[in-house]
Motif scaffolding. Structure first.
Motif, mmCIF file in Angstrom:
data_model
loop_
_atom_site.group_PDB
_atom_site.id
_atom_site.type_symbol
_atom_site.label_atom_id
_atom_site.label_comp_id
_atom_site.label_asym_id
_atom_site.label_seq_id
_atom_site.Cartn_x
_atom_site.Cartn_y
_atom_site.Cartn_z
ATOM 1 N N THR A 173 35.502 -21.718 3.072
ATOM 2 C CA THR A 173 35.765 -21.617 4.505
ATOM 3 C C THR A 173 34.955 -22.624 5.312
ATOM 4 N N GLY A 174 33.984 -23.265 4.674
ATOM 5 C CA GLY A 174 33.149 -24.238 5.374
ATOM 6 C C GLY A 174 33.728 -25.636 5.311
ATOM 7 N N THR A 175 32.995 -26.562 5.852
ATOM 8 C CA THR A 175 33.390 -27.968 5.825
ATOM 9 C C THR A 175 33.076 -28.540 4.447
ATOM 10 N N PRO A 176 34.042 -29.207 3.822
ATOM 11 C CA PRO A 176 33.754 -29.814 2.515
ATOM 12 C C PRO A 176 32.631 -30.845 2.643
ATOM 13 N N PRO A 177 31.904 -31.066 1.568
ATOM 14 C CA PRO A 177 30.809 -32.040 1.631
ATOM 15 C C PRO A 177 31.335 -33.452 1.875
ATOM 16 N N GLN A 178 30.517 -34.253 2.505
ATOM 17 C CA GLN A 178 30.842 -35.663 2.698
ATOM 18 C C GLN A 178 30.785 -36.371 1.343
ATOM 19 N N ARG A 179 31.541 -37.438 1.201
ATOM 20 C CA ARG A 179 31.547 -38.211 -0.044
ATOM 21 C C ARG A 179 30.125 -38.644 -0.417
ATOM 22 N N GLU A 180 29.341 -39.048 0.585
ATOM 23 C CA GLU A 180 27.973 -39.513 0.324
ATOM 24 C C GLU A 180 27.132 -38.420 -0.340
ATOM 25 N N THR A 181 27.377 -37.177 0.036
ATOM 26 C CA THR A 181 26.638 -36.056 -0.554
ATOM 27 C C THR A 181 26.998 -35.903 -2.027
ATOM 28 N N VAL A 182 28.287 -36.027 -2.326
ATOM 29 C CA VAL A 182 28.731 -35.924 -3.724
ATOM 30 C C VAL A 182 28.183 -37.099 -4.528
ATOM 31 N N VAL A 183 28.247 -38.306 -3.970
ATOM 32 C CA VAL A 183 27.719 -39.490 -4.663
ATOM 33 C C VAL A 183 26.231 -39.314 -4.943
ATOM 34 N N ARG A 184 25.478 -38.838 -3.963
ATOM 35 C CA ARG A 184 24.032 -38.644 -4.133
ATOM 36 C C ARG A 184 23.759 -37.629 -5.256
ATOM 37 N N THR A 185 24.529 -36.561 -5.294
ATOM 38 C CA THR A 185 24.356 -35.547 -6.334
ATOM 39 C C THR A 185 24.668 -36.124 -7.707
ATOM 40 N N VAL A 186 25.795 -36.818 -7.811
ATOM 41 C CA VAL A 186 26.182 -37.435 -9.085
ATOM 42 C C VAL A 186 25.124 -38.432 -9.541
ATOM 43 N N ASN A 187 24.676 -39.295 -8.626
ATOM 44 C CA ASN A 187 23.656 -40.288 -8.979
ATOM 45 C C ASN A 187 22.362 -39.643 -9.452
ATOM 46 N N ALA A 188 21.964 -38.562 -8.816
ATOM 47 C CA ALA A 188 20.731 -37.868 -9.224
ATOM 48 C C ALA A 188 20.850 -37.336 -10.646
ATOM 49 N N ILE A 189 22.041 -36.878 -11.009
ATOM 50 C CA ILE A 189 22.240 -36.293 -12.338
ATOM 51 C C ILE A 189 22.326 -37.370 -13.429
ATOM 52 N N ILE A 190 22.995 -38.481 -13.130
ATOM 53 C CA ILE A 190 23.207 -39.499 -14.172
ATOM 54 C C ILE A 190 22.186 -40.617 -14.151
ATOM 55 N N ALA A 191 21.277 -40.629 -13.198
ATOM 56 C CA ALA A 191 20.366 -41.766 -12.997
ATOM 57 C C ALA A 191 19.652 -42.203 -14.281
ATOM 58 N N LYS A 192 19.121 -41.271 -15.033
ATOM 59 C CA LYS A 192 18.348 -41.626 -16.226
ATOM 60 C C LYS A 192 19.216 -42.079 -17.390
ATOM 61 N N THR A 193 20.529 -41.949 -17.246
ATOM 62 C CA THR A 193 21.419 -42.364 -18.335
ATOM 63 C C THR A 193 22.056 -43.724 -18.084
ATOM 64 N N LEU A 194 21.775 -44.301 -16.927
ATOM 65 C CA LEU A 194 22.325 -45.621 -16.632
ATOM 66 C C LEU A 194 21.417 -46.688 -17.232
ATOM 67 N N PRO A 195 21.997 -47.680 -17.907
ATOM 68 C CA PRO A 195 21.141 -48.712 -18.529
ATOM 69 C C PRO A 195 20.430 -49.575 -17.482
#
Length: 195
Positions: A173-195
Motif C-alpha cells: 500500500t506504500g510507495t514503491p522504492p526508488q530505483r536508486e534504493t534498489v541499486v544501493r541495496t543490490v550493490n551492498a550485497i554484491i560489492a565483495k563479489t565484484l572483481p
C-alpha cells in the motif's frame, strides 16, 4: 451469468481475476466470491473446476510461479551486458512490481494453502524459490564470465538479494522504492563479489 453459457479459458479467467483482487485489495479480500465476481461468472464455476478454494489458490500460485520463465531467460541473456547491479536491479524490480509481492503474504496467511503447495513444492515459497533460482543462474553465468569473483557464493547471494529486495517492496500500500534504493541495496550485497 446464466447457467449453461460456456466460458472460454475458465482457469485463466479465474486466475486473472484472483490476481486483480489480490493486487487491488490484498490477501484478506481474496475469497471465492470476490474472484468469481471479478471474473463476471457464477460462484459455482470456480467449484466446478477446482476441488475447493485452497486448491484453486494453490494452482493459481503455481501458475504465477511458472510464468517467470521468460523473465529468467531474459536475465540470463543479459549476462555479460550492462552492469551486474543494473541487471539485478531491473530483474528484482520487475519481480516485485508484479503479483509476487502480494502472493507471499497470501501463502503466509493461509495454512491450508501452504499445506497444498508442500505437496508439489517441498520447501520455500514458490515464487520466491523460482526467483532465487533465476537470480542464482544469472549470477553463475556472470561468475563464469569473470564479472564476479571465482569464489562468489551464488547460493547465498541469490536468496539474500531476493530477501532484501522483497523487504523494500513488502508494503503493497506504500510507495514503491526508488530505483536508486534498489541499486544501493543490490550493490551492498554484491560489492565483495565484484572483481
Amino acid at each position: 451469468m446464466p447457467t449453461g453459457v460456456a466460458i472460454r479459458d475458465v482457469r485463466e479467467q479465474l486466475f486473472d481475476a484472483a490476481e486483480r483482487v489480490l493486487l487491488r485489495d490484498g490477501p484478506s479480500a481474496l475469497t471465492s466470491r470476490a474472484v468469481t465476481t471479478e471474473a463476471g461468472c457464477a460462484k459455482g464455476v470456480l467449484h466446478r473446476h477446482f476441488d475447493d478454494f485452497d486448491g484453486f489458490l494453490a494452482e493459481f500460485v503455481l501458475d504465477r510461479a511458472g510464468r517467470m520463465a521468460p523473465q529468467a531467460f531474459a536475465l540470463l541473456e543479459a549476462a555479460g551486458t550492462g552492469t551486474v547491479a543494473g541487471n539485478l536491479t531491473d530483474a528484482l524490480t520487475d519481480l516485485f512490481d508484479s503479483v509476487a509481492v502480494a502472493i507471499v503474504p497470501l501463502i503466509i496467511f493461509r495454512d491450508e494453502l501452504r499445506a497444498r503447495l508442500r505437496r508439489t513444492w517441498p520447501s520455500g515459497i514458490p515464487l520466491l524459490a523460482e526467483a532465487a533460482a533465476m537470480i542464482g543462474s544469472y549470477l553463475t553465468a556472470e561468475r563464469a564470465l569473470g564479472r564476479l569473483t571465482p569464489d562468489a557464493d551464488v547460493e547465498t547471494l541469490a536468496p539474500t538479494l531476493i530477501g532484501a529486495t522483497h523487504h523494500l517492496f513488502a508494503d503493497r500500500t506504500g510507495t514503491p522504492p526508488q530505483r536508486e534504493t534498489v541499486v544501493r541495496t543490490v550493490n551492498a550485497i554484491i560489492a565483495k563479489t565484484l572483481p
